[in-house]
Design a protein around this motif. Sequence first.
Motif, PDB file in Angstrom:
ATOM      1  N   ILE A 237     -45.410 -45.069  74.883  1.00 38.39           N
ATOM      2  CA  ILE A 237     -44.314 -46.031  74.648  1.00 38.39           C
ATOM      3  C   ILE A 237     -43.318 -45.968  75.794  1.00 38.39           C
ATOM      4  CG2 ILE A 237     -42.374 -46.573  73.134  1.00 38.39           C
ATOM      5  CD1 ILE A 237     -44.084 -45.599  70.780  1.00 38.39           C
ATOM      6  N   GLU A 238     -43.018 -44.744  76.238  1.00 36.00           N
ATOM      7  CA  GLU A 238     -42.074 -44.598  77.354  1.00 36.00           C
ATOM      8  C   GLU A 238     -42.587 -45.266  78.622  1.00 36.00           C
ATOM      9  OE1 GLU A 238     -41.317 -40.472  77.833  1.00 36.00           O
ATOM     10  OE2 GLU A 238     -40.385 -40.221  75.850  1.00 36.00           O
TER      11      GLU A 238
ATOM     12  N   LYS B   8     -45.560 -55.004  74.815  1.00 37.10           N
ATOM     13  CA  LYS B   8     -46.443 -53.834  74.797  1.00 37.10           C
ATOM     14  C   LYS B   8     -45.814 -52.677  74.026  1.00 37.10           C
ATOM     15  CE  LYS B   8     -48.921 -54.935  79.060  1.00 37.10           C
ATOM     16  NZ  LYS B   8     -49.265 -54.474  80.435  1.00 37.10           N
ATOM     17  N   THR B   9     -44.478 -52.532  74.203  1.00 35.26           N
ATOM     18  CA  THR B   9     -43.794 -51.476  73.463  1.00 35.26           C
ATOM     19  C   THR B   9     -43.956 -51.680  71.962  1.00 35.26           C
ATOM     20  OG1 THR B   9     -42.145 -51.222  75.226  1.00 35.26           O
ATOM     21  CG2 THR B   9     -41.574 -50.363  73.039  1.00 35.26           C
ATOM     22  N   GLN B  10     -43.811 -52.935  71.536  1.00 34.14           N
ATOM     23  CA  GLN B  10     -43.956 -53.242  70.108  1.00 34.14           C
ATOM     24  C   GLN B  10     -45.377 -52.954  69.622  1.00 34.14           C
ATOM     25  OE1 GLN B  10     -42.800 -57.219  69.089  1.00 34.14           O
ATOM     26  NE2 GLN B  10     -43.283 -56.985  66.928  1.00 34.14           N
ATOM     27  N   GLU B  11     -46.375 -53.302  70.440  1.00 29.15           N
ATOM     28  CA  GLU B  11     -47.778 -53.074  70.055  1.00 29.15           C
ATOM     29  C   GLU B  11     -48.055 -51.572  69.879  1.00 29.15           C
ATOM     30  OE1 GLU B  11     -50.123 -54.861  73.073  1.00 29.15           O
ATOM     31  OE2 GLU B  11     -49.795 -56.914  72.382  1.00 29.15           O
ATOM     32  N   VAL B  12     -47.571 -50.748  70.822  1.00 30.28           N
ATOM     33  CA  VAL B  12     -47.816 -49.303  70.728  1.00 30.28           C
ATOM     34  C   VAL B  12     -47.077 -48.725  69.529  1.00 30.28           C
ATOM     35  CG1 VAL B  12     -47.675 -47.091  71.911  1.00 30.28           C
ATOM     36  CG2 VAL B  12     -48.174 -49.167  73.220  1.00 30.28           C
ATOM     37  N   GLU B  13     -45.830 -49.203  69.293  1.00 28.41           N
ATOM     38  CA  GLU B  13     -45.061 -48.700  68.151  1.00 28.41           C
ATOM     39  C   GLU B  13     -45.740 -49.068  66.839  1.00 28.41           C
ATOM     40  OE1 GLU B  13     -41.207 -50.382  68.775  1.00 28.41           O
ATOM     41  OE2 GLU B  13     -40.513 -48.698  70.027  1.00 28.41           O
TER      42      GLU B  13
ATOM     43  N   ASN C  56     -57.227 -52.349  75.658  1.00 32.55           N
ATOM     44  CA  ASN C  56     -57.456 -53.503  76.534  1.00 32.55           C
ATOM     45  C   ASN C  56     -56.137 -54.055  77.080  1.00 32.55           C
ATOM     46  OD1 ASN C  56     -60.200 -53.329  76.057  1.00 32.55           O
ATOM     47  ND2 ASN C  56     -60.154 -54.741  74.329  1.00 32.55           N
ATOM     48  N   SER C  57     -55.095 -54.028  76.237  1.00 30.89           N
ATOM     49  CA  SER C  57     -53.789 -54.562  76.653  1.00 30.89           C
ATOM     50  C   SER C  57     -53.137 -53.680  77.719  1.00 30.89           C
ATOM     51  CB  SER C  57     -52.886 -54.673  75.418  1.00 30.89           C
ATOM     52  OG  SER C  57     -51.593 -55.092  75.783  1.00 30.89           O
ATOM     53  N   LEU C  58     -53.465 -52.372  77.713  1.00 27.44           N
ATOM     54  CA  LEU C  58     -52.813 -51.443  78.643  1.00 27.44           C
ATOM     55  C   LEU C  58     -53.663 -51.131  79.870  1.00 27.44           C
ATOM     56  CD1 LEU C  58     -51.244 -48.869  76.142  1.00 27.44           C
ATOM     57  CD2 LEU C  58     -50.151 -50.846  77.212  1.00 27.44           C
TER      58      LEU C  58
ATOM     59  N   SER D 265     -41.877 -53.481  79.108  1.00 27.32           N
ATOM     60  CA  SER D 265     -42.493 -54.646  78.460  1.00 27.32           C
ATOM     61  C   SER D 265     -42.242 -54.549  76.960  1.00 27.32           C
ATOM     62  CB  SER D 265     -43.997 -54.690  78.747  1.00 27.32           C
ATOM     63  OG  SER D 265     -44.606 -55.697  77.966  1.00 27.32           O
ATOM     64  N   GLU D 266     -41.411 -55.471  76.478  1.00 29.24           N
ATOM     65  CA  GLU D 266     -41.052 -55.447  75.052  1.00 29.24           C
ATOM     66  C   GLU D 266     -42.290 -55.669  74.181  1.00 29.24           C
ATOM     67  OE1 GLU D 266     -38.169 -57.834  71.891  1.00 29.24           O
ATOM     68  OE2 GLU D 266     -37.949 -58.134  74.065  1.00 29.24           O
TER      69      GLU D 266
END
Length: 454
Positions: free
Chosen positions: A196-197, A205-210, A154-156, A202-203
């Motif tokens: 992630i790439e 979203k990057t954190q959420e995927v990680e 949903n976030s992406l 977006s810091e």
Amino acid sequence: MPKLRNLNLRLKGKIISGYLLIILFLLLLGVISVSQFESLGKKVTYLVIDVAGEVKIANEVVAEILSMRTSVEKFIVLKDKKDRELAEKHGKRLKELIVAARGKTKSSQSLAKLDGIEKMADDYIEIFQKMATRAAIFIENQEELFSQGKELRNSLERDPQALKHLMAGQLLVGRLLLNSNFFLQKEAESQIELAIEEVEGSEEKTQEVEEYLDSFLGLAAIAKKTDEEVFKNLIPLAPRIVEEAKEIAENGRKSMAQTNETVRKSLAFIRNFIIAIIIIALAASLAVGIFLSGIITKPIVYLRDVAQRLAAGDTSFTINVENKDEIGELALSLNEMTKAMKQMMSETGMLTYAAMEGKLYTRGDTSKFGGDYAKIVQGINDTLDTLVGHIDQIPAPFMIIDKDFNIRYMNKAGANMIGMSQEQLIGKKCYEQFKTSDCQTANCGSTSCVPISV
């Protein structure tokens, strides 16, 4: 019909008196055989209780460990709580069987094998319980991972390329966790890293995927460790337990074969003696049977023929009964059955004739009957009620008339149009009720129909 008579002696007296002779022969057989069976009984006790008991419980151990293995393997694949409970139940039963086996096993060799079986069974149960606990944690973490994945999708939604890689990775994650196919792990990691790439700008979203990737890797590690422990330590134990239990059973079978030979020789004498008594008893039984057939079977055959006529639909007879025994009571019951069938045929015939006349309000009287006869009449009543109900649902007038234009039946639509109840219209002339310009003319629709000619 012929009269049923000369059978006033009660059947109980006939049978008891006829079989007294056979009882005497059997009593003689029992008394003489007791002494022989006492000696044989000691040998059989050893064979059945000691040796056969050992074989039986060893086979039960085999069956129980196989049942437990089936439940364990189902739980490993499906992670179903019911399979876990069933496996634990089999484990408890397995330990009870091993304890019981100790009390029934006499040979030191079998007792030593039981010690090994008990140790392996304890290890098997302990490993399974640890694995089951780890599986429960795995299921909980898996549900959290799936929930986390859903929120992440949903976030992406506004990053289609990132969402594409994430969904591809999640598909591989699902296949890996479902089938324990760890060869998919690197491919799944690669897809999630591509996602992630795509969101590096977006810091958040990057954190959420990680975080999702970390959760997946942790869960995969748990699954892999559990899988390795299952195949390395758990699954190999069950066949070993089965093999040890089978060896105990095989030793018992060898002992049974030796004892069986001793028992066979003892049985030979008893067999020959019993054969002689049986021949005498059979001769006496034949004589008694011939005697009883003359006074019992003849009236029974006669009543059988009567019952067959009744089954074929012939109710035009009445049995004249003079005797007072059970055969006479049966004959009276057949008479009552014939009477009930006649009443039922009369009632159903009346309903059929009424329906043919168009008298759809006529119903059978169920109070005249009992049991299934009443159900038959009620069934016809219900059929007529259903038929009338369907006709009453027709929105246009519908009626049944005879050749003189007398109304036999009028549905609700017709009665409402005329302004009278359905019952009030029965027997009245249809043309007096509708009073149309076509009534009693060649244009009347009723004249072109085929009226009931009853």
